[in-house]
Design a protein around this motif. Structure first.
Motif, mmCIF file in Angstrom:
data_model
loop_
_atom_site.group_PDB
_atom_site.id
_atom_site.type_symbol
_atom_site.label_atom_id
_atom_site.label_comp_id
_atom_site.label_asym_id
_atom_site.label_seq_id
_atom_site.Cartn_x
_atom_site.Cartn_y
_atom_site.Cartn_z
ATOM 1 N N UNK A 181 0.815 -1.219 0.000
ATOM 2 C CA UNK A 181 0.000 0.000 0.000
ATOM 3 C C UNK A 181 0.849 1.270 0.000
ATOM 4 N N UNK A 182 2.100 1.161 0.402
ATOM 5 C CA UNK A 182 2.952 2.345 0.447
ATOM 6 C C UNK A 182 3.605 2.656 -0.901
ATOM 7 N N UNK A 183 3.593 1.706 -1.820
ATOM 8 C CA UNK A 183 4.225 1.956 -3.119
ATOM 9 C C UNK A 183 3.463 3.002 -3.924
ATOM 10 N N UNK A 184 2.223 3.281 -3.545
ATOM 11 C CA UNK A 184 1.445 4.303 -4.244
ATOM 12 C C UNK A 184 1.896 5.711 -3.869
ATOM 13 N N UNK A 185 2.561 5.851 -2.720
ATOM 14 C CA UNK A 185 2.922 7.190 -2.245
ATOM 15 C C UNK A 185 4.425 7.390 -2.094
ATOM 16 N N UNK A 186 5.209 6.331 -2.262
ATOM 17 C CA UNK A 186 6.663 6.448 -2.092
ATOM 18 C C UNK A 186 7.362 5.434 -2.982
ATOM 19 N N UNK A 187 8.624 5.706 -3.284
ATOM 20 C CA UNK A 187 9.432 4.757 -4.053
ATOM 21 C C UNK A 187 10.540 4.212 -3.160
ATOM 22 N N UNK A 247 -6.241 -15.407 22.075
ATOM 23 C CA UNK A 247 -6.668 -15.335 23.477
ATOM 24 C C UNK A 247 -7.257 -13.953 23.785
ATOM 25 N N UNK A 248 -8.559 -13.855 24.018
ATOM 26 C CA UNK A 248 -9.180 -12.542 24.253
ATOM 27 C C UNK A 248 -8.866 -11.946 25.624
ATOM 28 N N UNK A 249 -8.227 -12.723 26.493
ATOM 29 C CA UNK A 249 -7.901 -12.198 27.825
ATOM 30 C C UNK A 249 -6.555 -11.481 27.853
ATOM 31 N N UNK A 250 -5.785 -11.585 26.769
ATOM 32 C CA UNK A 250 -4.472 -10.938 26.712
ATOM 33 C C UNK A 250 -4.571 -9.550 26.092
ATOM 34 N N UNK A 251 -3.712 -8.648 26.563
ATOM 35 C CA UNK A 251 -3.619 -7.308 25.980
ATOM 36 C C UNK A 251 -2.280 -7.178 25.262
ATOM 37 N N UNK A 252 -2.346 -6.896 23.982
ATOM 38 C CA UNK A 252 -1.151 -6.748 23.142
ATOM 39 C C UNK A 252 -0.805 -5.272 23.012
ATOM 40 N N UNK A 253 0.417 -4.917 23.373
ATOM 41 C CA UNK A 253 0.879 -3.539 23.222
ATOM 42 C C UNK A 253 1.410 -3.303 21.822
ATOM 43 N N UNK A 254 0.946 -2.233 21.184
ATOM 44 C CA UNK A 254 1.317 -1.936 19.796
ATOM 45 C C UNK A 254 1.798 -0.496 19.668
ATOM 46 N N UNK A 255 2.803 -0.298 18.828
ATOM 47 C CA UNK A 255 3.316 1.036 18.543
ATOM 48 C C UNK A 255 2.452 1.677 17.463
ATOM 49 N N UNK A 256 1.776 2.752 17.811
ATOM 50 C CA UNK A 256 0.880 3.418 16.875
ATOM 51 C C UNK A 256 1.673 3.985 15.699
ATOM 52 N N UNK A 257 1.220 3.687 14.492
ATOM 53 C CA UNK A 257 1.891 4.183 13.294
ATOM 54 C C UNK A 257 2.973 3.273 12.775
ATOM 55 N N UNK A 258 3.270 2.182 13.509
ATOM 56 C CA UNK A 258 4.321 1.255 13.084
ATOM 57 C C UNK A 258 3.724 0.074 12.338
ATOM 58 N N UNK A 259 4.523 -0.491 11.447
ATOM 59 C CA UNK A 259 4.167 -1.746 10.792
ATOM 60 C C UNK A 259 5.081 -2.838 11.322
ATOM 61 N N UNK A 260 4.503 -4.012 11.498
ATOM 62 C CA UNK A 260 5.275 -5.185 11.895
ATOM 63 C C UNK A 260 5.520 -6.093 10.683
ATOM 64 N N UNK A 261 5.278 -5.550 9.491
ATOM 65 C CA UNK A 261 5.356 -6.324 8.261
ATOM 66 C C UNK A 261 3.962 -6.779 7.865
#
Length: 248
Positions: free
Chosen positions: A92-98, A133-147
């Motif tokens: 999705x990023x290839x549309x806005x960057x090379x 597992x719905x009882x776990x909370x996953x911490x995520x970096x906003x704006x980051x991609x993990x691939x």
């Protein structure tokens, strides 16, 4: 006539200088040991590599620190004469960057567990089970991609998700403080950070077999950067030794 010819050279030089291309802005986002500031100085193995590559390519560049979300906002809004270092290739990023040639391959991601969640998380032998597992909370970096693969799996996860605008060190500290159950971490980040922050001593590193292989990172540039400039960058990447992480 000879006098006019003699005058032409400085006039032409002045005109050339007046119309010289401005330096390319090259943005980087705080992510030790890749890029960071220490004692008021820009540091990091990837930042040093980026400066070396642009210099080897003969491209005048001005390096600036910006948050990840702002960097990609600039690409989306068409900021000109703009590049950034060390990003995964996402369709999705290839549309806005090379993208340049790859400059670095990450090690695979790993799981970091909060002290009070160790038994609960380690009850799962795979990442797939953990994400279900719905009882776990996953911490995520906003704006980051993990691939692309991990992003899709996280999106479909049953976990509670806590997005934060902190950098990777800040998220590790949230894990240590039991604000989330676990996070996915760049192995290079963890190896560097854990020996510098004793507050992370209670965080547990956990390996699972179904984490995707590490992804390649690239230099990305705005669409207006000429193909000839991108080729100069790629040629410099071909001849410049790949960066080596600083972990100690």
């Amino acid at each position: 006539m000879k006098f006019a010819l003699l005058l032409a050279t400085p006039l032409q030089l002045a005109a050339t200088l007046a119309f010289a291309a401005p330096p390319i802005t090259v943005a980087w986002s705080e992510k030790p040991p890749y890029y960071y500031i220490e004692d008021g100085m820009d540091k990091g193995f990837m930042l040093a590599y980026g400066k070396t590559v642009f210099a080897a390519a003969g491209i005048d560049a001005s390096f600036v620190r910006e948050p990840q979300k702002r960097i990609w906002s600039r690409f989306r809004t068409g900021t000109r004469n703009y590049c950034s270092i060390g990003w995964y290739h996402l369709a999705e990023r290839t549309a806005i960057a090379q993208y340049s040639l790859p400059i670095y391959t990450d090690p695979s991601q790993m799981v970091l567990i909060a002290p009070k969640s160790v038994a609960q998380v380690q009850a799962h032998a795979t990442l797939a089970s953990m994400l279900a597992d719905p009882t776990l909370t996953l911490g995520l970096l906003d704006g980051s991609s993990y691939g692309a693969e991990l992003d899709a799996r996280i999106k479909d996860s049953a976990n509670r998700k806590m997005l934060s605008s902190v950098n990777s060190v800040g998220m590790m500290q949230m894990v240590a403080a039991d604000r989330v159950s676990y996070m996915l971490s760049d192995r290079t980040d963890w190896n560097y950070t854990r020996i510098r922050h004793r507050s992370l001593d209670n965080v547990v590193q956990y390996e699972v077999p179904d984490v995707p292989p590490g992804l390649k990172r690239h230099i990305v540039c705005s669409k207006d950067i000429p193909a000839a400039t991108m080729e100069k960058l790629n040629q410099a990447i071909r001849i410049t030794p790949k960066p080596v992480p600083q972990e100690r």
